[in-house]
Design a protein around this motif. Structure first.
Motif, PDB file in Angstrom:
ATOM      1  N   THR A 152      -2.486 -23.226 -42.271  1.00 37.59           N
ATOM      2  CA  THR A 152      -3.894 -23.257 -42.488  1.00 37.59           C
ATOM      3  C   THR A 152      -4.234 -24.367 -41.627  1.00 37.59           C
ATOM      4  OG1 THR A 152      -5.618 -23.565 -44.043  1.00 37.59           O
ATOM      5  CG2 THR A 152      -3.526 -24.769 -44.470  1.00 37.59           C
ATOM      6  N   ASP A 166     -12.166 -22.644 -39.996  1.00 35.45           N
ATOM      7  CA  ASP A 166     -11.130 -22.447 -41.077  1.00 35.45           C
ATOM      8  C   ASP A 166     -10.220 -21.451 -40.364  1.00 35.45           C
ATOM      9  OD1 ASP A 166      -9.592 -22.754 -43.119  1.00 35.45           O
ATOM     10  OD2 ASP A 166     -10.896 -21.792 -44.437  1.00 35.45           O
ATOM     11  N   ASN A 208      -6.229 -19.306 -41.294  1.00 36.32           N
ATOM     12  CA  ASN A 208      -5.275 -19.095 -42.203  1.00 36.32           C
ATOM     13  C   ASN A 208      -4.585 -17.808 -41.844  1.00 36.32           C
ATOM     14  OD1 ASN A 208      -6.003 -20.933 -44.787  1.00 36.32           O
ATOM     15  ND2 ASN A 208      -7.757 -20.039 -44.424  1.00 36.32           N
TER      16      ASN A 208
END
Length: 297
Positions: free
Chosen positions: A29, A64, A66
């Motif tokens: 992440t 972001d 992930n």
């Protein structure tokens, strides 16, 4: 921002010599936030007239990412120095990019105004499945050969939520062979060769159709129509020990990429349809990624 990743490997060795099974789990992440600002004065010359443009902007951006993957392998020995390998892999990556660019008015009492042409909210999801098998032949201290053939199913899902809402989904099927060989002539000489094929999917930044004007004279905009590229690489290396303090080695390396992604550059002093929808300073350079090759006009 920060980057955190971890890896877990579980391996089991059966009673039969050479028979093994393993499962490898990986996660990562990498969120980050930024508040860039820009204060620029751009001068340009058009038809003998000096044009002056000022840019006062600030941003509120977030990113972001992930991803996780699991890789399973099983090795079954055959007679003598031969063995078979079976591979299964699943990988998924998600990226979320939010770019908010605000124009700062000259009047300090006026609030910043969101510039929708330079703002974007973009999401990507990439699930990848791989299945395949391999073959190994190992003669200790003499010969080491291994070959693999993987079938890959990759799906590139992208969605833009702002300033307009649209989504795309593309699926790619690939055969990815690889080969490694090492032959030892004697204690001083050896020959090694390696061939590999890999598929590279475009990233979120390359797919976003939003203008990046952090450098007003050299701008960048993504291309939502990008395809994956396939890279083939081959190497050959020869090593020889001449004496206790000298060694000779020679190597050859070749690479070929199908649908290679390169940046195409446009200059705003030439007639091109790409500038019909973009209001750029005369003489400014605009670069955008594009697949190259015979199948990409």
């Amino acid at each position: 921002g920060f980057n955190f990743s971890n890896n877990l490997l579980v391996r089991h060795k059966f009673r039969k010599q050479g028979r093994t099974a393993s499962v490898d789990w990986y996660t990562n992440t990498a969120p980050k936030n930024s508040t860039p600002g820009q204060s620029s004065l751009v001068k340009s010359l058009e038809s003998g007239i000096v044009l002056i443009d000022t840019i006062e902007q600030r941003g509120d951006n977030s990113y972001d990412k992930n991803e996780w993957e699991v890789n399973a392998e099983y090795t079954e020995p055959l007679n003598g120095d031969h063995s078979l390998l079976f591979v299964a892999k699943y990988q998924q990556a998600r990226e979320e990019t939010v770019i908010n660019t605000y124009d700062v008015p000259a009047d300090p009492a006026s609030p910043p105004v969101l510039n929708s042409e330079l703002s974007n909210e973009f999401y990507t999801k990439i699930p990848i499945r791989q299945y395949g098998f391999g073959y190994r032949w190992n003669i200790p201290s003499k010969l080491n050969l291994s070959a693999r053939l993987l079938w890959q199913d990759a799906q590139l899902e992208s969605a833009q939520k702002f300033p307009i809402s649209e989504s795309r989904s593309n699926q790619y099927f690939s055969l990815l062979p690889s080969f490694f060989g090492r032959y030892t002539f004697d204690a001083k000489r050896s020959l090694m060769t390696h061939f590999r094929t890999r598929a590279q999917l475009p990233g979120a930044e390359q797919l976003q159709g939003v203008l990046n004007n952090s450098n007003p004279s050299q701008l960048f905009i993504g291309n939502p129509s990008l395809k994956q590229s396939i890279q083939h690489s081959w190497s050959l290396r020869y090593n020889a020990s001449l004496n206790k303090s000298s060694m000779f080695f020679g190597s050859v390396w070749l690479s070929l990429t199908e649908d290679y992604v390169a940046n195409r550059i446009f200059i705003n002093s030439r007639d091109h349809s790409i500038f019909n929808t973009l209001n750029l300073t005369p003489g400014a350079q605009l670069s955008t990624p594009q697949n190259m090759g015979p199948s990409n006009p």
